[in-house]
Design an enzyme around this catalytic site. Structure first.
Site, PDB file in Angstrom:
ATOM      1  N   HIS A  53      -4.893  30.691  61.470  1.00  0.00           N
ATOM      2  CA  HIS A  53      -6.247  30.476  61.679  1.00  0.00           C
ATOM      3  C   HIS A  53      -6.688  31.642  62.659  1.00  0.00           C
ATOM      4  O   HIS A  53      -5.957  32.116  63.417  1.00  0.00           O
ATOM      5  CB  HIS A  53      -6.234  29.006  62.154  1.00  0.00           C
ATOM      6  CG  HIS A  53      -5.899  27.828  61.456  1.00  0.00           C
ATOM      7  ND1 HIS A  53      -6.351  26.609  61.613  1.00  0.00           N
ATOM      8  CD2 HIS A  53      -5.223  27.799  60.213  1.00  0.00           C
ATOM      9  CE1 HIS A  53      -6.042  25.836  60.664  1.00  0.00           C
ATOM     10  NE2 HIS A  53      -5.306  26.392  59.816  1.00  0.00           N
ATOM     11  N   GLU A  55      -8.462  31.395  65.318  1.00  0.00           N
ATOM     12  CA  GLU A  55      -8.003  31.263  66.616  1.00  0.00           C
ATOM     13  C   GLU A  55      -6.782  31.549  67.046  1.00  0.00           C
ATOM     14  O   GLU A  55      -6.285  32.210  68.118  1.00  0.00           O
ATOM     15  CB  GLU A  55      -8.166  29.451  67.019  1.00  0.00           C
ATOM     16  CG  GLU A  55      -9.645  29.380  66.803  1.00  0.00           C
ATOM     17  CD  GLU A  55      -9.623  28.633  65.633  1.00  0.00           C
ATOM     18  OE1 GLU A  55     -10.351  27.244  65.463  1.00  0.00           O
ATOM     19  OE2 GLU A  55      -9.165  28.949  64.505  1.00  0.00           O
ATOM     20  N   CYS A  83      -9.139  22.903  64.944  1.00  0.00           N
ATOM     21  CA  CYS A  83      -8.292  21.904  64.611  1.00  0.00           C
ATOM     22  C   CYS A  83      -7.310  21.491  65.574  1.00  0.00           C
ATOM     23  O   CYS A  83      -7.453  22.128  66.496  1.00  0.00           O
ATOM     24  CB  CYS A  83      -7.536  22.439  63.051  1.00  0.00           C
ATOM     25  SG  CYS A  83      -6.231  23.781  63.556  1.00  0.00           S
ATOM     26  N   CYS A  86      -5.151  24.348  66.641  1.00  0.00           N
ATOM     27  CA  CYS A  86      -5.607  25.357  67.450  1.00  0.00           C
ATOM     28  C   CYS A  86      -5.857  25.012  69.017  1.00  0.00           C
ATOM     29  O   CYS A  86      -6.051  25.701  69.863  1.00  0.00           O
ATOM     30  CB  CYS A  86      -6.872  25.857  66.650  1.00  0.00           C
ATOM     31  SG  CYS A  86      -6.419  26.914  65.027  1.00  0.00           S
TER      32      CYS A  86
END
Length: 149
Positions: A53, A55, A83, A86
């Site tokens: 992801h 992040e 999420c 993260c």
């Protein structure tokens, strides 16, 4: 230091992710002095890695640059509510401030769903500022998914 929004750069990363066929989420990690430490967009498909992801990629790059697993005093700009995975990484990295754009009622882990920072087990809670360029972030995501239907 004067306040400067880094959401335009995060949105640029999200657009680049969309051009690669990735879900358009972008992140920019900034040092206390305003220096951009890392920027990233989603790369889960490209890297065949469900943890890639925006992040996570930005945190990994900034930690490598800093030579540390902790990033105190830093600020993270993300186009979509992180999420749970993260959010946990943000806490583990000791990021001071999180700014995010669109809410994610389905998969979010900050204001929705798991609410990672609200758990007693969460050892670090960043300051959270949401709704930054939320409409632009939301339109980018909606357009991406509309094209794939």
């Amino acid at each position: 230091m004067d306040f400067a929004s880094h959401m335009p750069e995060a949105l640029d990363e999200a657009r680049a992710a969309a051009r690669r066929g990735e879900v358009p989420v972008g992140a920019v990690l900034v040092a206390a002095d305003g220096t951009i430490l890392a920027r990233a967009g989603n790369r889960t498909r490209e890297l065949h890695d469900p943890t890639a992801h925006a992040e996570i990629l930005a945190i990994r790059a900034a930690c490598a640059r800093a030579g540390s697993e902790r990033l105190p005093g830093t600020r993270l700009w993300v186009t979509l509510e992180p999420c749970p995975m993260c959010a946990a990484a943000i806490a583990a990295a000791r990021i001071a401030v999180l700014y995010y754009g669109a809410d994610d009622p389905r998969m979010g882990g900050v204001r929705h769903g798991a609410r990672v920072f609200d758990h007693a087990q969460c050892h670090h809670r960043p300051e959270v500022n949401d709704g930054i360029s939320a409409e632009e972030s939301r339109r980018l995501l909606q357009g991406f998914f509309r094209e794939r239907r």
